[in-house]
Design an enzyme around this catalytic site. Structure first.
Site, mmCIF file in Angstrom:
data_model
loop_
_atom_site.group_PDB
_atom_site.id
_atom_site.type_symbol
_atom_site.label_atom_id
_atom_site.label_comp_id
_atom_site.label_asym_id
_atom_site.label_seq_id
_atom_site.Cartn_x
_atom_site.Cartn_y
_atom_site.Cartn_z
ATOM 1 N N SER A 1 0.812 -1.211 0.000
ATOM 2 C CA SER A 1 0.000 0.000 0.000
ATOM 3 C C SER A 1 0.853 1.274 0.000
ATOM 4 O O SER A 1 1.553 1.562 -0.965
ATOM 5 C CB SER A 1 -0.950 -0.050 1.202
ATOM 6 O OG SER A 1 -1.963 0.899 1.102
ATOM 7 N N ASP B 1 10.028 5.450 -10.024
ATOM 8 C CA ASP B 1 9.517 6.106 -11.235
ATOM 9 C C ASP B 1 10.242 7.405 -11.559
ATOM 10 O O ASP B 1 10.359 7.793 -12.728
ATOM 11 C CB ASP B 1 8.017 6.380 -11.082
ATOM 12 C CG ASP B 1 7.164 5.136 -11.334
ATOM 13 O OD1 ASP B 1 7.747 4.103 -11.712
ATOM 14 O OD2 ASP B 1 5.932 5.201 -11.144
ATOM 15 N N LYS C 1 -0.692 -4.155 -3.428
ATOM 16 C CA LYS C 1 -1.988 -3.625 -2.977
ATOM 17 C C LYS C 1 -2.121 -2.197 -3.489
ATOM 18 O O LYS C 1 -1.619 -1.253 -2.890
ATOM 19 C CB LYS C 1 -2.104 -3.653 -1.461
ATOM 20 C CG LYS C 1 -3.444 -3.100 -0.952
ATOM 21 C CD LYS C 1 -3.491 -3.046 0.561
ATOM 22 C CE LYS C 1 -4.825 -2.496 1.050
ATOM 23 N NZ LYS C 1 -5.013 -1.068 0.724
#
Length: 557
Positions: free
Chosen positions: A299, A310, A324
């Site tokens: 999460s 990223d 998740k």
């Protein structure tokens, strides 16, 4: 993932605007079906209450039925009954009124498994390994809860601030029980249980949760480590189950520019869809970062890990994260109950959703396993590196998860590693600092002797596989042809406890050293004792010694 209060209010206004939650796309037929099934449920419950042979507990029956209904949706949509609200608040805030000790059940006994630093429990002298016999005179072995089950000592220990709770405990080596008076206080379960310098240049922050103070704790830890000369950072989110979305955004913001996209949420209610960006100036855009992940990083921990990857802001080391990518919103229900409901999926800056394709089937360790290439979609980081969706965040450097030996699992599950640490703590007034503490070979031999009359049998995977082979041979009528070979293999592969204690000595010594260090130095001791043998930590430190390789990874070469 739990929203902050601000986000929950946003969700609430959108739901009210939609018309008590059914929205315009619902038809009259759907209203009828809902009303019909609710009437069936009420009628059924009435008949059970009137005619079932035994007394029916309404609260427990309804809670069971609601939990079963929600289980058909996803693992993260949960109902909290009124008597669970305090636990819910602890989960979201990390705070509760109590004494600051973790107590668990071991063979019918209530044992202190951890005492948290700086809490009333530590100040009172409560020790790891103590057996709690009574709480304010209530015998934990004989008194039952209202459903007839064992009492939860944790509930008895919670109470108003500045009130005293009297504990009767049995301690190893003490003939008579001890009486301890503990003054309750606000206990804050820290999101960063440990931070420190692991070398002259490398700082380490262990981030274990995302409650309301997580960002502040990480910032404080970072600034203190910078003051100690930190030039490179290891951020550890292993075993971090996630938490508040705004904390994931704020922590990501520490290392990426203001106004950078962090996460986008998309769900059925389009009015709730939103892109969240970094709101503040960053603390550091240049410090080299390694993020440690494993299959239990979930999460919010995956958002931070994914953002770092990223934006090519650091290198991820470890195992694929949990997967998740679902957002939960808390809804207020009647009679002070709550529903935590999945309302959206989240997408990290590259555009990928890290939600596992099938969240209902996982490996035994909780990981999503291998995702077929045909089910994955390629995305690109800011520097053009290719990354994939479909199930968690895949680290840049994968370190295979260590599989514990059967003997280690057995000794741990039976509590024998823990019990020996209790014994060791009683017999040794002090030990070296956790980073330096090592058991001698003579002490390990004493441990092996101590195990002589203890029960900890186990079956190895090879023995299980031979059993399966024998059953298959009998079923398919080949047993007579291979029974001699099977018998010979069984004899050769039958485990010997003494041999296993020698074969797996390094692993078992490490477990013992970490457990013993924890009994002296609590959570920090366990962490520092693990540094020397932690494979992900070693990989991170090795990478920081080769900054050319670090840069090459971030450039995708």
């Amino acid at each position: 993932m739990r929203f902050s209060k601000r986000l929950t209010l946003l969700a609430s206004s959108a739901l009210v605007a939609g018309g008590i939650g059914f929205f315009s796309f619902k038809t009259d037929d759907r209203f009828f079906e809902i009303a019909r099934n609710l009437d069936i449920y009420a009628t059924l419950f009435k008949e059970l209450n009137l005619y079932y042979v035994d007394e029916v507990n309404p609260n427990r029956m309804v809670k069971t039925s609601i939990d079963a209904m929600l289980k058909a949706l996803d693992p993260y949509t949960n109902f909290f009954a009124e008597d669970e609200i305090e636990d819910y608040m602890t989960m979201t805030t990390g705070r509760y009124n109590g004494i600051g000790a973790l107590i668990g059940q071991r063979q019918g006994k209530s044992i202190v498994l951890m005492v948290y630093e700086g809490t009333p429990a530590e100040k009172s002298g409560l020790q790891i390994g103590d057996e709690v016999l009574k709480v304010d005179g209530v015998d934990l072995k004989t008194r039952k809860d209202r459903d007839g089950g064992p009492l939860d000592p944790g509930k008895l220990l919670k109470g108003q601030n500045n009130t005293a709770v009297k504990l009767t405990v049995s301690r190893y080596g003490q003939k008579a029980p001890l009486e301890l008076s503990v003054i309750r206080d606000v206990v804050k379960m820290t999101n960063v249980p440990y931070y420190g310098m692991v070398s002259d240049e490398v700082g380490y922050i262990d981030l274990k949760d995302f409650t309301a103070t997580a960002s502040r704790e990480v910032r404080t830890a970072y600034q203190e480590l910078k003051g100690k000369g930190m030039k490179k950072l290891i951020l550890d989110v292993r075993e971090n189950p996630g938490g508040l979305l705004n904390m994931a955004i704020d922590i990501s913001n520490i290392f990426i520019p203001k106004d950078s996209e962090v996460v986008t949420t998309k769900g059925k209610v389009t009015e709730w869809n939103k892109t969240y960006t970094a709101m503040n100036p960053p603390l550091d855009l240049d410090i080299p970062i390694v993020v440690l992940t494993n299959s239990h990083s979930a999460s919010a921990a995956e958002i931070v890990s994914g953002v770092i990857q990223d934006y090519d802001r650091g290198v991820l080391i470890g195992q694929r994260t949990y997967g998740k990518g679902l957002v939960q919103t808390t809804r207020e229900l009647s009679f002070n109950t709550k529903l935590k409901i999945t309302t959206a999926k989240y997408y990290i800056p590259s555009g990928r959703c890290i939600q596992a394709i099938d969240y209902s089937h996982r490996n035994a360790d909780g990981s999503v396993g291998k995702i077929p290439d045909s089910l994955k979609t390629a995305f690109k980081t800011k520097a053009g590196r290719v990354v994939y969706d479909g199930g968690g965040v895949l680290p840049d450097i994968v370190v295979e998860a260590q599989t514990p030996s059967p003997v280690a699992l057995s000794l741990t599950n039976k509590g024998l590693i823990f019990d020996y640490a209790v014994k060791y703590r009683h017999e040794h007034a002090s030990i070296k600092p956790a980073r330096e503490f090592r058991l001698t070979d003579a002490e390990y031999t004493e441990f092996a002797k101590w195990l002589g009359d203890k029960e900890y049998d186990y079956t190895t995977q090879v023995e299980k596989d031979l059993g399966t082979l024998e059953a298959s041979a009998k079923k398919e009528k080949y047993f007579d042809q291979i029974q001699d070979q099977l018998k010979s293999l069984k004899t050769k592969m039958s485990h010997s406890k003494d041999a296993d204690l020698n074969t797996f000595k390094p692993e078992l010594k490490t477990l013992l050293e970490q457990e013993i260090a924890g009994h002296y130095y609590l959570q920090k001791g366990i962490k520092e004792a693990s540094f020397a043998t932690d494979p992900e930590m070693k990989a991170a430190l090795d990478l920081f010694k080769d900054m050319n390789r670090y840069g090459t990874i971030l450039k995708g070469k």
